[in-house]
Design a protein around this motif. Sequence first.
Motif, PDB file in Angstrom:
ATOM      1  N   ALA A 202      -3.289   7.931   6.327  1.00 46.22           N
ATOM      2  CA  ALA A 202      -4.106   7.625   5.152  1.00 46.22           C
ATOM      3  C   ALA A 202      -3.429   6.492   4.396  1.00 46.22           C
ATOM      4  CB  ALA A 202      -4.251   8.853   4.265  1.00 46.22           C
ATOM      5  N   ILE A 203      -4.147   5.398   4.220  1.00 47.19           N
ATOM      6  CA  ILE A 203      -3.612   4.221   3.549  1.00 47.19           C
ATOM      7  C   ILE A 203      -4.425   3.971   2.288  1.00 47.19           C
ATOM      8  CG2 ILE A 203      -3.163   1.738   3.735  1.00 47.19           C
ATOM      9  CD1 ILE A 203      -3.118   2.156   6.823  1.00 47.19           C
ATOM     10  N   THR A 204      -3.722   3.831   1.171  1.00 53.61           N
ATOM     11  CA  THR A 204      -4.355   3.452  -0.087  1.00 53.61           C
ATOM     12  C   THR A 204      -3.812   2.091  -0.475  1.00 53.61           C
ATOM     13  OG1 THR A 204      -4.482   5.767  -0.759  1.00 53.61           O
ATOM     14  CG2 THR A 204      -4.748   4.113  -2.495  1.00 53.61           C
ATOM     15  N   MET A 205      -4.700   1.153  -0.788  1.00 55.54           N
ATOM     16  CA  MET A 205      -4.259  -0.188  -1.175  1.00 55.54           C
ATOM     17  C   MET A 205      -5.314  -0.848  -2.050  1.00 55.54           C
ATOM     18  SD  MET A 205      -4.572  -2.232   2.386  1.00 55.54           S
ATOM     19  CE  MET A 205      -6.128  -2.600   3.133  1.00 55.54           C
ATOM     20  N   ARG A 206      -4.902  -1.940  -2.680  1.00 55.74           N
ATOM     21  CA  ARG A 206      -5.860  -2.684  -3.506  1.00 55.74           C
ATOM     22  C   ARG A 206      -6.949  -3.278  -2.633  1.00 55.74           C
ATOM     23  NH1 ARG A 206      -2.742  -6.814  -7.177  1.00 55.74           N
ATOM     24  NH2 ARG A 206      -1.558  -7.103  -5.279  1.00 55.74           N
ATOM     25  N   SER A 207      -8.131  -3.401  -3.177  1.00 52.80           N
ATOM     26  CA  SER A 207      -9.270  -3.937  -2.430  1.00 52.80           C
ATOM     27  C   SER A 207      -9.119  -5.436  -2.214  1.00 52.80           C
ATOM     28  CB  SER A 207     -10.568  -3.629  -3.168  1.00 52.80           C
ATOM     29  OG  SER A 207     -10.552  -4.240  -4.433  1.00 52.80           O
ATOM     30  N   GLY A 208      -9.904  -5.939  -1.263  1.00 50.82           N
ATOM     31  CA  GLY A 208      -9.943  -7.378  -1.044  1.00 50.82           C
ATOM     32  C   GLY A 208      -9.796  -7.799   0.395  1.00 50.82           C
TER      33      GLY A 208
ATOM     34  N   PRO B 132       0.796  -1.213   0.000  1.00 44.26           N
ATOM     35  CA  PRO B 132       0.000   0.000   0.000  1.00 44.26           C
ATOM     36  C   PRO B 132       0.843   1.285   0.000  1.00 44.26           C
ATOM     37  CG  PRO B 132       0.088  -0.898   2.197  1.00 44.26           C
ATOM     38  CD  PRO B 132       0.832  -1.855   1.307  1.00 44.26           C
ATOM     39  N   PHE B 133       0.170   2.394  -0.253  1.00 42.55           N
ATOM     40  CA  PHE B 133       0.779   3.716  -0.167  1.00 42.55           C
ATOM     41  C   PHE B 133       0.256   4.364   1.105  1.00 42.55           C
ATOM     42  CE2 PHE B 133       0.714   8.298  -1.019  1.00 42.55           C
ATOM     43  CZ  PHE B 133       2.059   8.492  -1.306  1.00 42.55           C
ATOM     44  N   VAL B 134       1.172   4.862   1.945  1.00 32.85           N
ATOM     45  CA  VAL B 134       0.805   5.388   3.262  1.00 32.85           C
ATOM     46  C   VAL B 134       1.261   6.838   3.372  1.00 32.85           C
ATOM     47  CG1 VAL B 134       1.189   5.164   5.762  1.00 32.85           C
ATOM     48  CG2 VAL B 134       1.010   3.105   4.335  1.00 32.85           C
TER      49      VAL B 134
ATOM     50  N   LEU C  57       0.857  -3.372   9.063  1.00 36.93           N
ATOM     51  CA  LEU C  57       0.446  -3.873   7.747  1.00 36.93           C
ATOM     52  C   LEU C  57       1.009  -5.272   7.505  1.00 36.93           C
ATOM     53  CD1 LEU C  57       0.914  -0.600   5.704  1.00 36.93           C
ATOM     54  CD2 LEU C  57      -1.242  -1.859   5.930  1.00 36.93           C
ATOM     55  N   ARG C  58       2.251  -5.486   7.870  1.00 35.46           N
ATOM     56  CA  ARG C  58       2.872  -6.804   7.685  1.00 35.46           C
ATOM     57  C   ARG C  58       2.186  -7.850   8.558  1.00 35.46           C
ATOM     58  NH1 ARG C  58       8.791  -7.164   8.526  1.00 35.46           N
ATOM     59  NH2 ARG C  58       8.385  -9.169   7.569  1.00 35.46           N
ATOM     60  N   GLU C  59       1.957  -7.523   9.830  1.00 41.09           N
ATOM     61  CA  GLU C  59       1.388  -8.489  10.773  1.00 41.09           C
ATOM     62  C   GLU C  59      -0.063  -8.832  10.469  1.00 41.09           C
ATOM     63  OE1 GLU C  59       1.879  -7.123  14.788  1.00 41.09           O
ATOM     64  OE2 GLU C  59       4.043  -6.860  14.549  1.00 41.09           O
ATOM     65  N   THR C  60      -0.868  -7.842  10.120  1.00 46.19           N
ATOM     66  CA  THR C  60      -2.307  -8.080   9.985  1.00 46.19           C
ATOM     67  C   THR C  60      -2.739  -8.411   8.565  1.00 46.19           C
ATOM     68  OG1 THR C  60      -2.792  -5.725   9.692  1.00 46.19           O
ATOM     69  CG2 THR C  60      -2.853  -6.593  11.949  1.00 46.19           C
ATOM     70  N   LEU C  61      -2.003  -7.921   7.562  1.00 43.46           N
ATOM     71  CA  LEU C  61      -2.419  -8.128   6.171  1.00 43.46           C
ATOM     72  C   LEU C  61      -1.404  -8.914   5.350  1.00 43.46           C
ATOM     73  CD1 LEU C  61      -3.916  -4.605   5.313  1.00 43.46           C
ATOM     74  CD2 LEU C  61      -5.037  -6.585   6.389  1.00 43.46           C
ATOM     75  N   GLY C  62      -0.269  -9.249   5.931  1.00 43.18           N
ATOM     76  CA  GLY C  62       0.728 -10.034   5.213  1.00 43.18           C
ATOM     77  C   GLY C  62       1.475  -9.257   4.136  1.00 43.18           C
ATOM     78  N   ILE C  63       1.609  -7.955   4.299  1.00 39.95           N
ATOM     79  CA  ILE C  63       2.344  -7.143   3.330  1.00 39.95           C
ATOM     80  C   ILE C  63       3.814  -7.570   3.338  1.00 39.95           C
ATOM     81  CG2 ILE C  63       3.041  -4.759   2.757  1.00 39.95           C
ATOM     82  CD1 ILE C  63       0.006  -5.369   2.411  1.00 39.95           C
ATOM     83  N   PRO C  64       4.464  -7.707   2.182  1.00 40.94           N
ATOM     84  CA  PRO C  64       5.879  -8.095   2.145  1.00 40.94           C
ATOM     85  C   PRO C  64       6.778  -7.061   2.826  1.00 40.94           C
ATOM     86  CG  PRO C  64       4.887  -8.328  -0.030  1.00 40.94           C
ATOM     87  CD  PRO C  64       3.892  -7.606   0.827  1.00 40.94           C
ATOM     88  N   PRO C  65       7.913  -7.495   3.370  1.00 40.16           N
ATOM     89  CA  PRO C  65       8.808  -6.573   4.092  1.00 40.16           C
ATOM     90  C   PRO C  65       9.318  -5.406   3.241  1.00 40.16           C
ATOM     91  CG  PRO C  65       9.557  -8.849   4.304  1.00 40.16           C
ATOM     92  CD  PRO C  65       8.385  -8.860   3.380  1.00 40.16           C
ATOM     93  N   ASP C  66       9.542  -5.631   1.962  1.00 37.52           N
ATOM     94  CA  ASP C  66      10.106  -4.576   1.109  1.00 37.52           C
ATOM     95  C   ASP C  66       9.031  -3.742   0.411  1.00 37.52           C
ATOM     96  OD1 ASP C  66       9.235  -6.571  -0.621  1.00 37.52           O
ATOM     97  OD2 ASP C  66      10.941  -6.373  -1.966  1.00 37.52           O
TER      98      ASP C  66
END
Length: 131
Positions: free
Chosen positions: A70-76, A2-4, A27-36
Motif C-alpha cells: 500500500a503506497i500513499t503519496m501526493r497526487s500528480g 511516499p509512505f509504504v 519508486l526511485r526509478e519510475t517516479l524520481g523519488i529521492p534516495p533518502d
Amino acid sequence: MPFVRIDASRADGARLDALGRAVHEALRETLGIPPDDRFQVLTGHGGGNSELRQDSYLGPDRDDGVVYIAITMRSGRTVAQKQALYRRIAELAHAHADTEPRNIFVTLTENGSADWSFGHGRAQYVDAPGR
C-alpha cells in the motif's frame, strides 16, 4: 513522501528487507523519488496471530507467498507512471525477494500537500512549498 506499507505472507526479516528495497528502488526509478525519502512499515504474516487472505479476483492465481503493498503519496503522477511503477515493483520483488510477480498486489492512494506532517506538528509541504 511516499509512505509504504508492505504486508507479506511467510516473510522473515531478510525477505521483508528485500521487498522494502524493491519498492524503494522502483519508486526511485519510475517516479524520481529521492534516495533518502524512505518511510516504510514492513510486516510479516503467518503463524497463529496474523494471516493474509486472498482470492483470484481479476485473474492472478496467487498462492501463500502473497505480498500486499500500500503506497500513499501526493497526487500528480500519470497513469503511465503508475503502470511503470507496478511493473517495476513486480520485477524487483522477484529479483530481490524471489517473489512471484503474480503474488504482488499494489494499491496506490493519492492525497495533497496539506495531508503530510513529517514531525514537530507541522505540515512541511505547506510551510515550505518548494520541497
